[in-house]
Design a protein around this motif. Structure first.
Motif, mmCIF file in Angstrom:
data_model
loop_
_atom_site.group_PDB
_atom_site.id
_atom_site.type_symbol
_atom_site.label_atom_id
_atom_site.label_comp_id
_atom_site.label_asym_id
_atom_site.label_seq_id
_atom_site.Cartn_x
_atom_site.Cartn_y
_atom_site.Cartn_z
ATOM 1 N N TYR A 76 0.849 -1.180 0.000
ATOM 2 C CA TYR A 76 0.000 0.000 0.000
ATOM 3 C C TYR A 76 0.889 1.236 0.000
ATOM 4 C CZ TYR A 76 -4.214 2.611 1.411
ATOM 5 O OH TYR A 76 -5.288 3.446 1.470
ATOM 6 N N LEU A 84 2.019 4.730 0.652
ATOM 7 C CA LEU A 84 1.625 5.730 1.658
ATOM 8 C C LEU A 84 1.983 7.139 1.254
ATOM 9 C CD1 LEU A 84 2.650 4.237 5.092
ATOM 10 C CD2 LEU A 84 0.361 4.518 4.192
ATOM 11 N N VAL A 99 3.232 12.611 7.567
ATOM 12 C CA VAL A 99 2.417 11.939 6.554
ATOM 13 C C VAL A 99 1.538 10.904 7.249
ATOM 14 C CG1 VAL A 99 2.504 10.425 4.552
ATOM 15 C CG2 VAL A 99 4.074 12.351 4.735
ATOM 16 N N PRO A 100 0.252 10.936 6.952
ATOM 17 C CA PRO A 100 -0.665 10.032 7.649
ATOM 18 C C PRO A 100 -0.582 8.594 7.129
ATOM 19 C CG PRO A 100 -1.862 11.325 6.032
ATOM 20 C CD PRO A 100 -0.439 11.814 6.005
ATOM 21 N N ARG A 156 -3.050 5.274 6.772
ATOM 22 C CA ARG A 156 -4.433 4.795 6.895
ATOM 23 C C ARG A 156 -4.599 3.582 5.985
ATOM 24 N NH1 ARG A 156 -9.417 8.606 5.416
ATOM 25 N NH2 ARG A 156 -8.536 9.835 7.135
ATOM 26 N N PHE A 178 -7.062 0.260 5.420
ATOM 27 C CA PHE A 178 -8.282 -0.464 5.766
ATOM 28 C C PHE A 178 -8.011 -1.958 5.714
ATOM 29 C CE2 PHE A 178 -9.859 3.626 4.504
ATOM 30 C CZ PHE A 178 -10.932 3.841 5.359
#
Lengths: 769, 351
Positions: B286, B288, B299-300, B302, B304
């Motif tokens: 994923y 980011l 930097v976030p 997240r 799922f």
């Protein structure tokens, strides 16, 4: 390199087109999953690092259009019952961050429209997620996309999203945050390699950053008060916290352009303070000020000046801040400071056209600034600015500003060519305004300023003849503006000019003296109209002597000019001296004229013309006693007989007749003598040259002129007619220019006779032609 | 002997890895004895290839058949697993104090009578080490006699019920190990047995364990003078539909970072000690972050989890295996060097 760019763009556009096609096809079949997959592939093209900002923009716009289709489909999906939270989550499963975020923003925009969730919540969430794009170019564009899509979804005052979705403060906060981040990315683009190219690329992108400011200014809820307390301070924070000149320049400019002028009026102090004390030294503050002043000046002119003047003391604010900048000993370049001064002066002149004190104050600051500089600092550009500085007030303000002390102080910083320019500008301004020069003190100042045009100064620089002529003519025109109801003062002013002109050499005097002389003619006529000299210094004698003196100077180098001036001088005297008080003086001038004509004029063609002028001038004179006049006229007639060509001689002598019979002279005998002489010359020539018939026709016409004044022998006239009729056919055989001329003249003569006969004028009854 | 020999070729699933294309050959109509054949000649098959059950022998007299029907399947939750052999399967889920009840259906199939040694139903829980059957073992085995030795003359249906059977472990279908629950019915005959198996799943939900402490996972890492970051996952424990959230603080960035990604790895540990086998499987990659952040950027994170097919974390299940989940944060620089840091997270099933 360029070619590669084209290819990269072409390839990317092709993929986008292809994937968009599949995306739309899937949407038509309502296959959302596939559509998302294809849109993701399409958006992946925006991951590229190969494109220049301009080309990336092109690609972005293409994708943007396609994304609108997807957005609309999301809306339909919502109407069909799809749960937006699910969609909002499911697009976040995308592996790559660029497609993921573009999709998320798009869904987010629709999600907000459902009102199921507050606009603020989604917008802030999107902003948080977008932080994932740290690549400057891609980051700027995705944030630009965010701005575009959330444009109408902000919880602005009066918007449908206000309330649960937040309020104006949130809307401001969201955009400010985006602005701040975009600004950081933009600055980061600068890098270290290839500085100028990077700067160019950055400037290509500035509109994306500016979009934030536009958004802010479009918010309904941004009232003056909100702007003052919440928007501007934050923008200023962003501006000042970066140390990047490009960004600071652009954002200041953008802010000034985007928000209304009233807002700027109310926050001027703040704005100016930032400009003068908090920006990087390389920021072009001048331009910011110029823009700001330009806008405020427009605003002032379009609105009630009263509010402009009273509510806020704009002049003082600018003045203080600009002075602060001057005195802060900062690293701002002299050139820029000077530019700024020029702009400020311009602004002041527009907004406070009557206030010469302001102008003088600005001049003072400028002087102070100039004093500090080294001689080498005065570059070409700086000098130009000083020229502007000196010339500008003249366009709108009276000449009195010339008396300001600071003017010469500034002038001394300029090299000759620039001083010359200032002088020219001053002359032009005076002429354009058609300002009367009536004050002695101003005249003195004016002469000081334009002395580069009047005398050969130490650092004088030669210029082309035509330019020189132009500038001298400007001076000449300036002299003509001298005027005062008190003719004595007018004379004094003129004498100041003349005194200065005397110091210029003959090349200038060629232009300046005639101007001065004619100004004196005018003065003399005015004195005469007033009923004669009132004061000692305006006695005719003094003025006449002076004029004569001046012409004599001209005479040394420019005989023809002097001759003409003498002629005009005579005409001038003639007006005021019908009593022939200056008979001897005038006679002297006449003699002088003949002498010049005889000794100094060589060109035969010119001689013909000048003699004509001399005789016609003499024919108007009454200021010389008859005896003297007779001598003069006789001399003139003799000159006619000495002309080069026979026809010129004949016609010259013929014309001399006018001198003897006019308003003041009635000397028939001399007239007859002129005719005789003319005929004699004509008869000598007609044998060899039938074209000489032209002269005869002219003689015939001259008879007609004097018919009723002077008695002629009938036979004499008939003889002339006879010769004409005899020689005419031969003269007309050729079809050359001369023949044509004869033909025309003859036809006209015939017409005259015919017409006079019809009116039964006695003398003509015997003329048969 | 020959007359009784049955070959049933059951479903052959397609595998990407043709080298190991396997056919299970059964001597009876149940999957019991497995023999492996390498069928290289089939290696060019891409699509799902199914050979329907075919009886080669025993044409005249069909064997009796057994079916097992579980009660209440229509309301029961179905769990999906990706089984290495069977592909994607969906199994009914039992959890907590659930009983498992149902019917066993015996069909005579033209037989006039069946002489048998007993009909029995068993509930089995088994850990299978796929590449090492010797290690496989049952951890639960419950049995019930449905019919004692005798003769059956007609089709018959039996009710069965295992009340609140012990649900110690969750069903798990991994790469190297499986933990499966199934019901087995066996009809013993003199000359062999008739067998039927039905799989089901067990899932163990956990209470939201507030007190067990949601510590944040926070770690500062760096390379001197090059890179200094601190990353933080807000939680250390996640339920299966949870969202991994966190952030990465960049304190010092002197390398040219191209991007940052988060990789979720499932780690199967089989056995213990020196013979332990470890298999790492990347479940998802994923991205980011795109581009190189500057010092000070945050930097976030997240991610799922709901989109990922995963199980809870298992620790030392039956002394046989563990399943761990690892988050691997990877920074890639422009010279394609990788900088990464792994962190284990606990995954649990929310009740």
């Amino acid at each position: 390199m360029e070619e590669d760019q084209e290819k990269y763009l072409e390839d990317a556009r092709k993929v986008v087109k292809e994937q968009a096609y599949f995306m739309r096809a899937s949407l038509e079949k309502a296959q959302l999953k596939d559509a998302l997959r294809y849109s993701s592939a399409m958006l992946s093209e925006l991951k590229t690092s190969l494109l220049s900002p301009r080309n990336y923009y092109i690609l972005f716009m293409q994708v943007f259009d396609e994304m609108r289709i997807l957005e609309n489909y999301f809306k339909e999906e919502y109407r069909r019952g799809r749960k937006m939270p699910d969609l909002y989550e499911s697009v976040q499963h995308a592996t790559y961050v660029i497609p993921r975020l573009y999709l998320l923003i798009t869904v987010g925009s629709v999600f907000i429209q459902t009102h199921e969730i507050g606009a603020k919540v989604i917008l802030l969430d999107l902003l948080e997620c977008i932080k994932a794009i740290q690549h400057p170019l891609r980051g700027l564009f995705i944030r630009y996309y965010f701005l575009k899509l959330c444009k109408d979804r902000l919880p602005d005052t009066g918007s449908e999203y206000e309330g649960q979705g937040g309020n104006i403060d949130d809307a401001i906060e969201i955009i400010i945050r985006n602005l701040s981040e975009m600004n950081k990315l933009w600055i980061r683009m600068q890098g270290s390699k290839d500085k100028s190219k990077r700067e160019r690329e950055r400037l290509d992108l500035k509109v994306t950053i500016g979009e934030n400011v536009t958004r802010l200014s479009n918010l309904e809820g941004v009232s003056l008060d909100t702007y003052k307390t919440k928007v501007l301070p934050k923008i200023i924070d962003i501006i000042t916290s970066s140390k990047d000149p490009i960004s600071q320049t652009y954002l200041m400019d953008c802010t000034i352009q985007a928000f209304p002028d009233e807002y700027h009026l109310q926050t001027l102090q703040e704005l100016l303070k930032v400009c003068t004390t908090q920006l990087e030294p390389t920021v072009d503050i001048k331009n910011i000020f110029i823009n700001l002043m330009g806008r405020l000046a427009d605003f002032a002119l379009n609105n009630d000046m009263g509010t402009f003047n009273s509510e806020v003391d704009i002049y003082s604010m600018f003045k203080q801040n600009i002075d602060k900048m001057l005195d802060s000993n900062s690293q701002i370049e002299f050139k820029n400071l000077l530019d700024l001064q020029v702009a400020f002066l311009n602004f002041t002149l527009r907004c406070y056209p009557q206030n010469s004190e302001y102008v003088n104050d600005i001049l003072k600051s400028c002087c102070r600034l100039c004093e500090r500089q080294n001689e080498t600092d005065f570059t070409e550009e700086c000098q130009k600015n000083i020229v502007k500085f000196l010339a500008m007030p003249l366009d709108t303000m009276s000449l009195s500003i010339l008396t300001m002390n600071e003017y010469p102080n500034l002038m001394k910083h300029l090299p000759f060519q620039k001083r010359r320019q200032v002088a020219i500008k001053i002359c032009q301004a005076v002429i354009n305004l058609n300002q009367v020069i009536e004050d002695l003190k101003i005249t003195e100042e004016l002469l000081k300023f334009i002395s580069p045009l009047l005398i050969t100064q130490n650092d004088y620089v030669e210029i082309a003849e035509n330019e020189f002529e132009e500038e001298q003519q400007l001076v000449a025109r300036t002299v003509h503006l001298v005027s005062n109801h008190d003719l004595s003062i007018q004379n004094t002013i003129l004498q100041k000019f003349i005194a200065k002109f005397k110091l210029g050499d003959i090349n200038r005097q060629k232009y300046t003296y005639p101007a001065a002389i004619f100004a004196l003619f005018k003065l003399i006529q005015q004195i005469f109209t007033q009923g004669g000299p009132q004061t000692q210094d305006t006695q005719y004698k003094i003025l006449f002597d002076q004029i004569k003196e001046l012409i004599e100077v001209i005479q040394g180098n420019f005989a023809e000019l002097a001759l003409k001036l003498y002629l005009n001088f005579l005409l001038c005297i003639n007006i005021v001296d019908q009593n022939q008080e200056f008979d001897e003086f005038s006679y002297d001038l006449g003699t002088q004229i003949i002498t010049i004509f005889q000794d100094e004029i060589g060109d035969s063609n010119l001689k013909v013309i000048l003699l004509n002028q001399i005789m016609s001038t003499f024919a108007k004179l009454n200021c010389i006693n008859p005896e003297n006049f007779d001598t003069l006229a006789g001399n003139a007639t003799q000159q006619a007989a000495k002309l080069l060509k026979k026809n010129e001689q004949a016609i010259g002598v013929l014309n001399a007749a006018h001198m003897f019979y006019n308003d003041y002279q009635r000397n028939s005998q001399r007239v007859q003598e002129c005719f005789k002489k003319a005929l004699k010359i004509a008869n000598q020539s007609i044998g060899n040259n039938p074209k000489f018939v032209y002269v005869f026709i002219q003689i015939l016409n001259k008879y007609f002129y004097f018919f009723e004044k002077v008695e002629f022998k009938e036979a004499e006239i008939q003889e002339v007619i006879k010769i004409i009729l005899e020689k005419l056919p031969k003269a007309l055989t050729d079809n050359d220019e001369q023949s044509k001329k004869i033909k025309i003249l003859w036809a006209a003569t015939q017409e005259i006779v015919k017409e006079r006969k019809r009116r039964s004028i006695q003398a003509y009854q015997q003329i048969n032609i | 002997m020959a007359t009784n020999f049955e070959i049933v070729i059951i479903k052959i699933q397609t595998f990407r890895n043709f080298e190991n294309f396997i056919v299970y050959m059964n001597t009876e109509n149940t999957i019991n004895q497995q023999q492996k054949y390498k069928l290289n000649q089939l290696s060019n098959l891409w699509y799902k290839y199914t050979i329907i059950e075919a009886a080669l022998l025993n044409l005249v007299q069909g064997a009796p058949t057994i079916d097992i029907y579980l009660d209440g399947l229509e309301t029961r939750k179905i769990a999906r697993f990706n089984d290495k052999q069977q592909g994607l399967i969906g199994l009914p889920v039992y959890s907590g104090n659930d009983d498992i009840t149902g019917l066993v259906d015996l069909k005579m199939n033209k037989n006039k009578k069946i002489d048998h040694l007993g009909l029995r139903i068993e509930l089995l829980g088994r850990i299978e080490i796929i590449n090492d059957q010797k290690q496989s073992s049952d951890f639960i085995s419950l049995g019930k006699e449905l019919e004692t030795q005798g003769i059956i003359m007609e089709d018959k249906t039996y009710k069965f019920q295992f009340n609140k059977f012990e649900k110690q472990y969750e069903s798990y279908y991994g790469k190297e190990v499986k933990l499966r629950y199934y019901l087995r019915v066996i009809l013993q005959r003199n000359y062999g047995q008739v067998k039927k198996e039905v799989e089901f799943a067990v899932q163990i939900g956990e209470q939201e364990q507030v007190d067990q402490g949601q510590s944040t996972l926070k770690l500062e890492v760096g390379i001197e003078d090059c890179l200094h970051i601190e990353f933080e996952y807000f939680k250390s424990r996640y339920h299966l539909r949870d969202v991994v959230q966190g952030k990465v603080n960049f304190y010092l960035v002197n390398i040219k970072i191209k991007n940052m990604e988060l990789v979720l790895i499932r780690k199967e540990q089989i056995g213990i000690g020196s013979s332990q086998q470890i298999d790492n499987e990347t479940l998802i990659k994923y991205e980011l972050m795109d581009g190189c952040p500057q010092k000070g950027e945050v930097v976030p994170i997240r991610l799922f989890l709901s989109g990922i097919n995963m199980s809870p974390s298992f620790n030392n299940v039956g002394g046989k295996f563990s399943v761990k989940y690892i988050l691997n944060l990877i920074l890639l620089d422009e010279d394609d060097r990788k900088y990464f840091k792994q962190q284990e997270i606990k995954v649990y099933r929310k009740r």
